[in-house]
Write a protein that holds these residues in place. Structure first.
Motif, PDB file in Angstrom:
ATOM      1  N   ARG A 116       7.844  24.250  31.726  1.00  0.00           N
ATOM      2  CA  ARG A 116       8.502  25.543  31.696  1.00  0.00           C
ATOM      3  C   ARG A 116       9.836  25.483  32.432  1.00  0.00           C
ATOM      4  N   VAL A 142      26.563  38.332  25.438  1.00  0.00           N
ATOM      5  CA  VAL A 142      25.308  37.792  24.929  1.00  0.00           C
ATOM      6  C   VAL A 142      24.834  36.638  25.803  1.00  0.00           C
ATOM      7  N   GLU A 145      24.050  37.806  29.499  1.00  0.00           N
ATOM      8  CA  GLU A 145      22.749  38.473  29.617  1.00  0.00           C
ATOM      9  C   GLU A 145      21.612  37.472  29.450  1.00  0.00           C
ATOM     10  N   VAL A 149      18.780  36.679  32.265  1.00  0.00           N
ATOM     11  CA  VAL A 149      17.356  36.988  32.113  1.00  0.00           C
ATOM     12  C   VAL A 149      16.520  35.716  32.224  1.00  0.00           C
ATOM     13  N   TYR A 152      15.377  34.312  35.554  1.00  0.00           N
ATOM     14  CA  TYR A 152      14.211  34.890  36.216  1.00  0.00           C
ATOM     15  C   TYR A 152      13.061  33.893  36.317  1.00  0.00           C
ATOM     16  N   ALA A 153      12.808  33.226  35.178  1.00  0.00           N
ATOM     17  CA  ALA A 153      11.674  32.300  35.153  1.00  0.00           C
ATOM     18  C   ALA A 153      11.871  31.175  36.163  1.00  0.00           C
ATOM     19  N   VAL A 156      11.314  32.552  39.898  1.00  0.00           N
ATOM     20  CA  VAL A 156       9.907  32.734  40.284  1.00  0.00           C
ATOM     21  C   VAL A 156       9.096  31.456  40.063  1.00  0.00           C
ATOM     22  N   GLN A 159       6.067  30.699  42.000  1.00  0.00           N
ATOM     23  CA  GLN A 159       5.033  31.709  41.845  1.00  0.00           C
ATOM     24  C   GLN A 159       4.348  32.056  43.156  1.00  0.00           C
ATOM     25  N   ILE A 164       7.970  35.696  43.757  1.00  0.00           N
ATOM     26  CA  ILE A 164       7.841  36.782  42.783  1.00  0.00           C
ATOM     27  C   ILE A 164       8.593  38.011  43.261  1.00  0.00           C
ATOM     28  N   LEU A 175      19.675  43.390  35.790  1.00  0.00           N
ATOM     29  CA  LEU A 175      19.614  44.292  34.637  1.00  0.00           C
ATOM     30  C   LEU A 175      20.565  45.464  34.814  1.00  0.00           C
ATOM     31  N   VAL A 176      20.600  45.987  36.023  1.00  0.00           N
ATOM     32  CA  VAL A 176      21.543  47.076  36.263  1.00  0.00           C
ATOM     33  C   VAL A 176      22.964  46.585  36.029  1.00  0.00           C
ATOM     34  N   SER A 179      23.679  46.071  32.400  1.00  0.00           N
ATOM     35  CA  SER A 179      23.888  47.325  31.684  1.00  0.00           C
ATOM     36  C   SER A 179      25.303  47.848  31.900  1.00  0.00           C
TER      37      SER A 179
ATOM     38  N   PRO B 389      21.140  41.437  23.669  1.00  0.00           N
ATOM     39  CA  PRO B 389      21.861  41.015  22.476  1.00  0.00           C
ATOM     40  C   PRO B 389      21.081  39.968  21.692  1.00  0.00           C
ATOM     41  N   LEU B 421      17.228  50.252  31.191  1.00  0.00           N
ATOM     42  CA  LEU B 421      16.665  49.747  32.447  1.00  0.00           C
ATOM     43  C   LEU B 421      15.211  50.170  32.590  1.00  0.00           C
ATOM     44  N   PHE B 436       3.509  34.924  34.629  1.00  0.00           N
ATOM     45  CA  PHE B 436       3.732  34.400  35.976  1.00  0.00           C
ATOM     46  C   PHE B 436       2.646  34.742  36.973  1.00  0.00           C
TER      47      PHE B 436
END
Lengths: 518, 501, 497
Positions: A116, A142, A145, A149, A152-153, A156, A159, A164, A175-176, A179, B389, B421, B436
């Motif tokens: 992973r 694109v 973002e 994202v 993230y994996a 963490v 684990q 986490i 994310l904020v 956006s 996207p 969000l 996870f």
């Protein structure tokens, strides 16, 4: 203003992005031996690096390779287009990515999570390269973002509860921010329609000021989250210690930089220098950058956890880039771009070293590092070199970027900024030298060190006891090699800063496109 | 260009016939499946065969019967109708496959599949309705045909849900009826083929009553707050029902109705003057945020999805209420985008429930190791809802936001961002737990002889729908994909003037 | 062909009457033959009626002078658009009679069958006569034929309570009849004629005035009692619930409509004379109609007996029709007129389906009948279709009427009544949902239900045919509309409002 001069259709930017993506599939493929997988992944990343270097060549030859990826709708399309800044950043990403990958082969423990890790690592790498080569805001968004994202994996990965928690904090921030970036893109699209990056910007000067300002601040705040501008930096000090060291290096070296790179793109390729100046937002941005530099550095002083300390250092150092952007001078911007590259390798080295210490001795905290220099001389030497570079000691790469930053500031008479720069350098010395001191010179306290080391080791580390109590024992070469290579690059960029194809030349080329003849 | 053609009526009729056959000979598993699949394929074929014409601007019409002059049942496959029909007939096929796997060994399968086919029949009927009467005819029939599916389990809980469902939808239907009748009384026509049939001379009070009635009527099914109460409760239905009906057919029919009212009954021009859509837009915005917030607190997977549906449906309503071409595009395209993404989620949730018996968010720690393909599909759908996207959801978000800016309503952009969000806030924890968190207890291993993580009939639709979510995100411009149809529809809505891009 | 079928007009009335008289003779040896006989008579009668409707459709309304006497002194039979109602009426009888064959097994001893079928034929003949008569006196006579045969039908099939219900029915019916007789006498006193067309002409000379108004009012009240509108409904539920189901279908579906058709006839006459100002009257009708809708639904909710519940819903539906008449706008009146037939169809479906269930199980309350749909799927499905239809949900026959009446409400600017209509209907559905839930979605509590079998074909087939018609007429609702539309449009200019 015709940015299309020299635009050539070329698949190479696409290939650079695609190669690591192939790696995602390879990582997920079952039934391969670890060795074979590793070599294929390394080969792919190396290929990507070669392409990235080739693209630098193209850019220096005055061409602008471009490839259209996807037309989603008449308004939404994705294009990769390599300009000087992009080529520079892209090559940095590929190079640091290769080093980190090699390092990770040794660092990441075997097990179900290993596949992973590599899958996400390669995907992040591909997307970050996409950010570098993005030819319009949508493409930028694109990839930006996507890697945000995907990161993230990796954050963490361990684990553990701490990881986490850090991951949750990270994803919330990102994310904020994402956006807000999206809002900025939307507003830009609404105002200007065309999304392709153009040196000098494409936002209409006569658009309503309120909307322009809104768009601008959406971008700055959005990217600022990633670029760790104070006070948007909250995720950084948590995410870095939580992530595995090779990824911390990449995260700190190029991914945080992606935020600053985004601000740069927006200011120079979307808003344009002229409009940026006339909007009157520059002083505010300068102030934010200055605060970031100083606060980041001051906070770094107080950190006992080494990786946290380095994370704060990243906050502080990325502030330089934003500072350069805000000053909007050609010289200072060249310095800023160069700093982006140089910082990547210096910070990469630092994190690699921190990872090695953790891996070998389990030492995460400053107090546990006493005497480690004797035991891991090469690692500690690399750390020292990078730390000195970070402070700005000649002839290391850090000096070159600080020098150009400083000269540029003087050119435009930004004395206050120069003061910040110097203060930042001093503080860098203050938070990095104690580490070096502890590693080499601090007296050891065997009992305490062993206990602390054992208690704080991560799941992966296998400490062999008190760092100083045994003979020299470095980490395996898969990990040590990349560390030393990154350190060597720090030195090489410092010594050969004026060579053709080195960062400085590319940065000047990029600045030329933004500032015209200036 | 109108062309008389029987296909608009045949499409709903096929599944109607199928329902009849299922009721008649459905005790035999073979015939039940045979007819259901046959009808699903024929219907899809019929709808697809009209697609090239639609893209060329041809509208297929078929007048069925006329009660009195101007009042009758007529069908008309315009671009928007085609869009909706295409979505529902495609999803019917997949849901049927899924349902066969899901309902294995369940009781009353004849009734289930029979009413299922009826529901689809009416959905396509709504899509192809030429006038409000025909629309209402199918709209109410759908209400009734869904009822046996909602109460399928026949537990007291299911009966209660059914009662609440009927109460809401029938009262809504009453409002819709009153609105439709009033339109007929004041406009003298019911046709949905024009960009607006009401004239501004009628006076604001009358028009306001009509608009309110129709919006309430269709808004109940579209789950606009505070008319949403039935939706989460109706989740007691079997998962294929929740999937197709409460994520797609039933609720979309409501949203479809609201858009029809805005674009074809009132028309953008008139509404632009009257301003009735402003409160509607605010209501939709409120719904988007409020229901997402509620979704955060739901532990039951299907209920969480239900609140998400409520929120997503209001995207469509909001897009329609903004009265700009770009927002209209977003509204229409979201019909497909939400449908495919949400149905994927429901399929996955159902597959989890069938495979492991888990129905709550807090129970699915580490499930990704046991059901990797399903969870990957779920993740894709989640990303789509967040609007990342390259997924379908992004296209919606993009055009909706641009439409809001176009309408000079920047704060809707803010709503969208907050909503994205919040979507992340309630979907990512599911993904996070699945991937996870360590499993609380070992997941049951695969049964002997099973190659896949769950029954093939469950897995296949999941994979296809998830793939389609991605496809929708990247191939919007390809002719024949939903986006191109949506554009034809938007052109017709704004043909009569209004705001031109 | 021209006017050829007009000759059949008197025979259509005479045939069932004669058939009724002959029934005891025909069935003297084998009482069960009476049912078949009645069916045969009705089949022939409906064939004749089809011819009449065909004639109407091709040449428009036509008359027949009984015995060749010229008007206004002879007896005139007139077949116009409102008379077309005889065809569906007869067809409903044709469907209901086969149902009754087996149904009566449990209800009455075989010896009583001839009397039963004779009464049924008499009832049918009376209604046909009522629809086609051209003078007021015969209108009264046929009303009495229908009413008396109805009382007898209620009494003949039942035990115990039936006699009481019939008595209640009889008393109230007698009041109504007296009023009607009074009105007829009043008209005769005013105009010296009883022929409708003639009366219309002479009324125009007489002019308005309280005397005319009194006659009109007497007719109106009398007919409203016959239709069992809300305040004067008390006779209906018991009578309809206690009668055997085929009789309930006839009473609830058709006999109450006598009042409506009579009202339309009276309208025809008074409008042609153009002597009345009907604004206030219409308004009254509208209010009573609306109240009937709501009250009927309200009472129905508290019933556990399915037939009682069906009986109360008749009151509601009569409310629709009266409301439609009172609204006095084209669409509303068209809707109301069509509902006269559609409601008969729907109510017949429901009563026969309920009858089949009662026949098979011997149970008649909801709580007892739980889960019956598993054992009697076809009958229950018909019941469900009927329930959906009576509430006026699409795509059923009930919907078309609801649509038009509501449309008329908005057309005439009385929007609140449109709302009342639509939501009143939903109110009714509350009860029907309970019924459907009990039938379909609840576990059986009675062994009888668990072991019940689907009804025999002679009962099942009529139920299925009727239910199918409920659906078909929802989709092809234009057919009945096309018959009443010309008549309504002819009347409307005088309707007032």
């Amino acid at each position: 203003m015709s940015p299309s001069v020299g635009v050539v259709v070329s698949w190479w930017p696409g290939i650079a992005v695609a190669l690591p993506l192939v790696g995602v599939a390879v990582s997920a493929a079952t039934g391969w031996s670890e060795r074979r997988r590793a070599s294929v992944l390394a080969g792919l990343t190396f290929g990507s690096l070669l392409v990235a270097l080739g693209l630098i060549r193209e850019v220096l030859a005055g061409r602008m390779p471009e490839v259209h990826l996807l037309h989603m709708t008449a308004q939404l399309w994705m294009v990769l287009r390599v300009d000087a800044a992009g080529a520079l950043y892209g090559a940095t990403v590929a190079a640091l990515g290769l080093l980190a990958l090699t390092y990770a082969f040794g660092y990441v423990q075997p097990g179900p999570r290993r596949a992973r890790f590599f899958a996400f690592f390669m995907a992040c790498l591909a997307c970050t390269l996409g950010v570098a080569y993005a030819g319009n805001l949508l493409t930028f968004l694109v990839f930006y973002e996507a890697f945000s994202v995907l990161t993230y994996a990796l954050v963490v990965h361990e684990q553990t509860p701490a990881a986490i928690a850090a991951g949750t904090k990270y994803i919330a921030y990102i994310l904020v921010g994402g956006s807000l970036v999206l809002a900025g893109v939307l507003l830009t699209f609404f105002l200007a329609g065309d999304l392709a990056f153009v040196g000098g910007g494409f936002l209409p000067v006569d658009a309503p000021r309120g909307q322009l300002l809104t768009a601008f601040w959406c971008f700055v705040v959005g990217f600022g989250v990633k670029a760790a501008l104070v006070p948007l930096h909250g995720w950084v000090p948590d995410a870095h210690p939580a992530a595995p060291a090779p990824f911390s290096a990449v995260l700190s070296g190029v991914m945080v930089a992606a935020g600053a790179f985004g601000i740069m793109r927006v200011v120079f390729d979307v808003v344009g220098v002229g409009l940026f100046t006339s909007l009157g937002v520059a002083p505010w941005l300068t102030a934010i950058a200055a605060v970031t530099i100083l606060v980041g550095a001051l906070l770094a002083l107080g950190q006992e956890d080494l990786k946290r300390r380095l994370a704060y250092s990243t906050i502080s150092q990325m502030g330089y880039l934003t500072l350069a952007v805000s000053l909007a001078g050609s010289g200072v911007m060249a310095g800023g771009l160069v700093h982006l590259v140089h910082h990547a390798f210096m910070k990469g080295t630092l994190f690699f070293c921190a990872g090695l210490w953790i891996h070998v001795t389990g030492a995460r905290r400053l107090g546990e590092l006493r005497g480690v220099g004797a035991r891991m001389p090469l690692t500690t030497a690399a750390f020292t070199l990078a730390a000195l570079g970070m402070i700005g000691v000649p002839p290391l790469s850090g000096f070159v970027s600080k020098w150009w930053l400083g000269v540029g500031m003087l050119e435009i008479g930004a004395g206050a900024a120069l003061a910040v720069l110097l203060a930042g350098a001093l503080l860098a010395a203050a938070y990095l030298l104690p580490v070096v001191y502890a590693a080499y010179f601090a007296p050891t306290r065997p009992g305490a060190a062993t206990g602390a080391g054992a208690a704080s080791r991560a799941g992966g580390a296998t400490p062999t006891g008190d760092p100083a109590s045994r003979g020299a024992r470095e980490a395996p070469w898969t990990m040590l090699g990349p560390t030393l290579a990154a350190a060597a690059l720090t030195l090489a960029f410092g010594l050969g800063s004026h060579l053709r194809g080195f960062p400085l030349q590319l940065a000047e080329r990029a600045v030329l496109a933004w500032f015209g003849g200036g | 260009m109108d062309v008389v053609d029987a296909r608009p009526i045949l499409a709903p009729f096929v599944s109607f016939l199928c329902a009849g056959l299922v009721f008649a000979v459905g005790r035999s598993i073979f015939w039940r499946r045979f007819f259901t699949f046959l009808a699903a394929f024929i219907k899809m074929g019929l709808v697809l065969s009209m697609l090239p014409g639609t893209l060329r601007g041809v509208v297929y019409v078929y007048d069925f019967v006329e009660f009195t002059p101007g009042i009758g049942i007529a069908f008309r496959a315009d671009a928007y109708g085609m869009f909706f029909a295409l979505v529902s007939s495609t999803l019917w096929l997949f849901t049927t496959i899924y349902a066969i796997g899901y309902m294995q060994g369940d009781r009353d399968r004849v009734r289930f599949f029979g009413f299922f086919a009826l529901c689809v029949s009416t959905t396509v009927g709504v899509a192809f309705a030429e006038n409000l009467l025909t629309f209402f005819l199918f709209y109410e029939t759908l209400t009734i045909c869904t009822y046996p599916l909602v109460v399928h389990a026949e537990t007291p809980e299911a009966l209660r849900a059914g009662r609440i469902y009927l109460t809401y939808t029938l009262i809504g239907g009453g409002f819709a009826l009153v609105g439709a009748v009033m339109v007929n009384a004041v406009a003298g026509t019911l046709t949905l083929s024009q960009p607006g049939i009401l004239s501004g001379d009628l006076g604001t009070p009358t028009l306001a009553i009509i608009f309110t009635c129709l919006t309430i009527g269709f808004g109940v099914k579209a789950g606009i707050m505070p008319l949403h109460g039935w939706l989460p409760i109706a989740m007691v239905a079997p998962t294929p029902v929740s999937a197709l009906l409460h994520a797609v057919a039933v609720v979309k029919v409501g949203a479809f109705g609201v858009t029809r009212v805005i674009y074809n009954v009132f028309g953008v021009e008139l509404l632009g003057v009257l301003g009735f859509t402003v409160p509607l837009a605010f209501l939709a915005a409120f719904t988007i945020v409020a229901s997402s917030t509620i979704a955060l607190t739901q532990d039951h997977l299907k209920r969480r999805l239900a609140y998400s549906t409520i929120s997503q449906l209001s995207y469509i309503v909001l897009g329609a209420a903004l009265l700009t071409p770009l927002a209209a595009t977003a509204a229409i395209i979201h019909v497909a985008n939400q449908a495919f993404a949400k149905i994927t989620m429901f399929f996955v949730v159902g597959a989890i429930a069938r495979t492991t018996g888990k129905k709550h968010v807090s129970e699915i720690d580490g499930i990704a190791a046991r059901m990797p393909i399903s969870m990957a599909a779920f993740t894709i759908a989640a990303l789509s809802f967040v609007g990342v996207p390259l997924t379908a959801g992004f296209i919606t978000k993009w055009y909706l936001a641009l439409g809001a800016l176009e309408a000079d309503a920047w704060w809707f952009v803010l709503v969208l961002i907050v909503s994205a969000l919040l979507n992340a806030g309630y979907f990512f924890p599911i993904v996070h737990r699945a991937y996870f968190r360590p499993a609380k207890e070992p997941w049951p291993t695969l049964e002997e002889g099973r190659r896949f993580e769950t029954a093939k009939t469950l897995l296949f639709p999941i994979v296809i729908c998830a793939a389609y979510v991605l496809l929708l995100g990247v191939t919007a411009e390809v002719p024949g994909m939903p986006f191109s149809i949506a554009q034809v529809a938007v052109e017709s809505f704004f043909a009569g003037g209004g705001v031109v891009p | 062909m021209n006017a050829g079928w007009a000759e059949a007009l008197p025979w259509t009335i005479v045939l069932p009457m004669v058939g009724a008289v002959l029934t005891p003779a025909v069935a003297a040896r084998r009482p069960r033959l009476a049912g078949t006989w009645a069916w045969g008579v009705l089949l022939v009668a409906s064939a004749l009626a089809s011819g009449l409707v065909y004639q109407l459709a091709t040449t428009g309304p036509f008359s027949y002078d009984v015995g060749g006497w010229a008007q206004p002194y002879g007896i005139e039979l007139r077949f116009d658009h409102f008379s077309a109602w005889v065809l569906p009426l007869l067809l409903l009888f044709v469907v209901i009679v086969p149902f009754s064959w087996r149904y009566l097994d449990h209800v009455m001893p075989d010896e009583r069958r001839p009397a039963f079928y004779a009464l049924l034929l008499l009832n049918a003949g009376g209604m046909i006569g009522f629809c086609v008569t051209g003078d007021f006196f015969n209108l009264f006579v046929f009303t009495e034929v229908v009413s008396l045969s109805s009382y007898a039908l209620v009494a003949v099939g039942g035990r115990g309570l039936a006699a009481f219900a019939a008595l209640k029915y009889l008393f109230i019916g007698a009041v109504s009849s007296l009023l009607m007789l009074f009105a007829t006498a009043q008209l005769f006193a005013l105009t010296g004629s009883l022929n409708m067309a003639d009366v219309a002409g002479r009324l125009a000379d007489v002019g308005g005035g309280p005397a005319v108004m009194v006659a009109f009012a007497a007719y109106a009240v009398s007919f409203m009692v016959k239709t069992a509108m809300f305040p004067v409904h008390v006779w209906l539920p018991d009578a309809h619930a206690i009668a055997p189901s085929p009789v309930s279908a006839v009473l609830s579906g058709m006999v109450v409509k006598i009042g409506i058709i009579g009202m339309l006839r009276v309208y025809q006459v008074f409008f042609a004379a153009d002597v009345l100002e009907l604004g206030a009257f219409n308004q009254t009708l509208v209010w009573f109609g609306a109240i009937s809708i709501v009250m009927g639904a309200f009472f129905a909710i508290f019933q556990d007996d399915i037939k009682l519940m069906l009986a109360y819903s008749t009151i509601s539906n009569i409310g629709y029709i009266v409301l439609g008449l009172g609204l006095a706008s084209p669409y509303a009146v068209i809707g109301a007129s069509v509902h006269v037939f559609n409601h008969a169809l729907i109510k017949a479906t429901l009563f026969l389906a309920a009858g089949a269930i009662i026949h098979q199980t011997g149970l008649r309350t909801l709580s007892d009948l739980r889960g019956i749909a598993r054992r009697m799927p076809q009958t229950s499905a018909a019941m469900a279709v009927g329930a959906v239809s009576i509430v006026g949900l699409p795509p059923t026959a009930g919907f078309v009427c609801k649509w038009y009446i509501a449309l008329g409400a908005f057309e005439s600017g009385q929007a609140p009544f449109g709302f009342a209509l639509v939501f009143g209907a939903l109110f009714i559905f509350i009860y029907y949902v309970r019924m459907l839930n009990a039938f379909y979605f609840q576990e059986p509590v009675h062994d009888v239900v668990i072991e019940a079998n689907e009804a025999p074909w002679s009962m099942r087939a009529p139920v299925i045919v009727l239910a199918t018609l409920c659906l078909v007429l929802g989709v092809l609702g234009g057919i009945p509309l096309s018959f009443v539309e010309p008549a309504v449009l002819e009347l409307l200019p005088f309707w007032g409002n």
